[in-house]
Design a protein around this motif. Structure first.
Motif, short mmCIF file in Angstrom:
data_model
loop_
_atom_site.label_atom_id
_atom_site.label_comp_id
_atom_site.label_asym_id
_atom_site.label_seq_id
_atom_site.Cartn_x
_atom_site.Cartn_y
_atom_site.Cartn_z
N UNK A 130 4.54 -2.85 -26.71
CA UNK A 130 4.00 -4.20 -26.52
C UNK A 130 2.49 -4.24 -26.70
N UNK A 131 1.81 -3.24 -26.17
CA UNK A 131 0.35 -3.17 -26.31
C UNK A 131 -0.04 -3.01 -27.78
N UNK A 132 0.72 -2.20 -28.52
CA UNK A 132 0.44 -2.00 -29.95
C UNK A 132 0.64 -3.31 -30.73
N UNK A 133 1.65 -4.09 -30.35
CA UNK A 133 1.88 -5.38 -31.02
C UNK A 133 0.69 -6.32 -30.78
N UNK A 134 0.16 -6.30 -29.55
CA UNK A 134 -1.01 -7.13 -29.23
C UNK A 134 -2.23 -6.68 -30.05
N UNK A 135 -2.40 -5.38 -30.18
CA UNK A 135 -3.51 -4.83 -30.97
C UNK A 135 -3.36 -5.22 -32.44
N UNK A 136 -2.15 -5.08 -32.96
CA UNK A 136 -1.89 -5.44 -34.36
C UNK A 136 -2.28 -6.90 -34.60
N UNK A 137 -1.88 -7.76 -33.69
CA UNK A 137 -2.18 -9.18 -33.80
C UNK A 137 -3.70 -9.42 -33.76
N UNK A 138 -4.40 -8.71 -32.87
CA UNK A 138 -5.86 -8.84 -32.78
C UNK A 138 -6.52 -8.51 -34.12
N UNK A 139 -6.02 -7.46 -34.76
CA UNK A 139 -6.64 -7.00 -36.01
C UNK A 139 -6.04 -7.64 -37.25
N UNK A 140 -5.17 -8.63 -37.06
CA UNK A 140 -4.60 -9.32 -38.21
C UNK A 140 -3.67 -8.44 -39.04
N UNK A 141 -3.10 -7.42 -38.41
CA UNK A 141 -2.13 -6.56 -39.10
C UNK A 141 -0.75 -7.05 -38.66
N UNK B 233 -12.29 -9.67 -34.01
CA UNK B 233 -10.85 -9.91 -34.13
C UNK B 233 -10.55 -10.47 -35.51
N UNK B 234 -9.36 -10.19 -36.03
CA UNK B 234 -9.01 -10.65 -37.36
C UNK B 234 -7.69 -11.43 -37.32
N UNK B 235 -7.16 -11.60 -36.12
CA UNK B 235 -5.87 -12.28 -35.99
C UNK B 235 -5.93 -13.35 -34.94
#
Lengths: 259, 259
Positions: A130-141, B233-235
């Motif tokens: 879940x934390x990785x999904x939040x990080x991915x979203x932050x970085x637009x990945x 942030x990018x997302x």
């Protein structure tokens, strides 16, 4: 309460309680192809997403505050008390709502050109996923791909720790080695003996591959890694948590994409 | 089992059980000025550190494997079963040992020239604090300072999630505004409207200040911040977990120190 909606509002039945409680288990989630989302923030995010909400169990106050949004969905509405909500879900405190939502099909996507995909090789802890999904979203990945032994995306703890970001990513479960062979893009794997990410030059796309909490990237999959990368350490800790390491790699890769 | 040691080995008494269980609570930890550490990795780290171990509750197999290290400490040794260890501590599974350890005094340190200090303003979740300690240790940032409302360093969950790194850092609890005024060094505070850390130039020292999980850095303390910094942030995620954000700032600051 909105009169038009009130006609179709039901109270919580024993069968519905039993049904929702069954969704705590992966076996029944897969059988029903449904999962649940709880708490104000996550329920609002899922109502605003392209997920299809089948059932919304809500307190009267949450319903009154968000009746417009709720009316715009096809969800069957059930009124419940805070105690009932807390009994249904995993939150210690929930005075808002719980939604039963349809899973999405497990469909492979093409590699998104000039972007990154996060690949997870048996990351088993739902909080980490879940934390990785939040990080991915932050970085637009927005794209993630998981080995079959990675934690279940629809596990309530994954949903909770993603803080709503689960609504904004695409993902599928697959045999990673086959996927990487097909995509034929750089695969950056996190190892202890790779290139220092602080010294890397501009990059443009690829897979960021993270391994299991205890064992790292499996041997079979290591053969698919084209670029070993390392987060430089300056102290004595032996390792970093996998979600922390993912965040640091995403941050460096985004910096190197633009730089 | 080593004969010389065996003479002084006791079995687990009811009073000892009661005493160790009391150390789950901050009130009794503070009263006794002692805390406990459990599991193989953490117990080995604490035995190898400058912490004073008073009591070691151990299975015979852990004792046999590490008798040399155990004999070199002043700890009173108590033999117990796996079940007893699991009953004493918080680990679901512990077939190794549990140590009762003396706290260190809450002594202020001087600012370490040409390095960084992590400051935490009311970071309340023990898992976050422990993870931040592990990150600090990874980046060689050995000094931390905490507001009084920050989680208790000696909370078992902090010890557990620090993965042994709690033995390698210095810390104290204090009124942060007074400490920062006295140190008179740059205070980098994580805000949403600060300078992009990817665009910062070389830096050499200062405090990395992180705020509370829900409210960020308090208004009073914000007045002490000399440099607002932001993780780009990018997302669409609204925020990052405080431990994740700490890791990303430490990584960027270490890169900028060397660069």
């Amino acid at each position: 309460m909105n009169f038009k909606m009130a006609e179709s509002i039901r109270m919580l039945s024993k069968n519905t309680v039993k049904f929702i409680k069954s969704l705590h288990q992966k076996k029944f989630r897969n059988q029903e192809q449904k999962f649940f989302v709880e708490g104000e923030k996550s329920v609002l995010e899922v109502l605003n997403s392209d997920f299809r909400v089948e059932l919304l169990v809500t307190t009267t106050s949450f319903f009154d505050r968000y009746s417009k949004l709720i009316n715009s969905s096809d969800a069957q509405v059930i009124i419940a008390t805070q105690n009932q909500l807390e009994n249904l879900g995993q939150y210690q405190s929930n005075d808002s709502a719980l939604a039963v939502v349809h899973m999405k099909p497990n469909s492979a996507f093409d590699f998104p050109e000039n972007n990154f995909v996060i690949g997870l090789d048996d990351v088993r802890d739902p909080g980490n996923l879940g934390t990785i999904i939040r990080i991915a979203d932050w970085y637009g990945i927005k794209n993630l791909v998981f080995s079959s032994q990675t934690a279940d995306f629809y596990n309530p703890k994954v949903i909770q720790s993603s803080m709503g970001s689960f609504t904004r990513v695409k993902f599928f479960y697959a045999e990673l080695d086959k996927v990487f062979q097909e995509w034929n893009v750089p695969v950056y794997g996190a190892f202890l003996d790779g290139e220092n990410v602080h010294e890397m030059k501009q990059i443009s796309q690829g897979v960021i591959l993270m391994g299991n909490e205890s064992n790292g990237i499996s041997e079979e999959l290591a053969a698919q890694v084209t670029d070993k990368v390392t987060i430089p350490g300056f102290g004595q800790a032996e390792s970093l948590n996998v979600a922390i390491a993912t965040a640091i790699l995403c941050d460096n890769f985004k910096r190197l994409t633009i730089g």
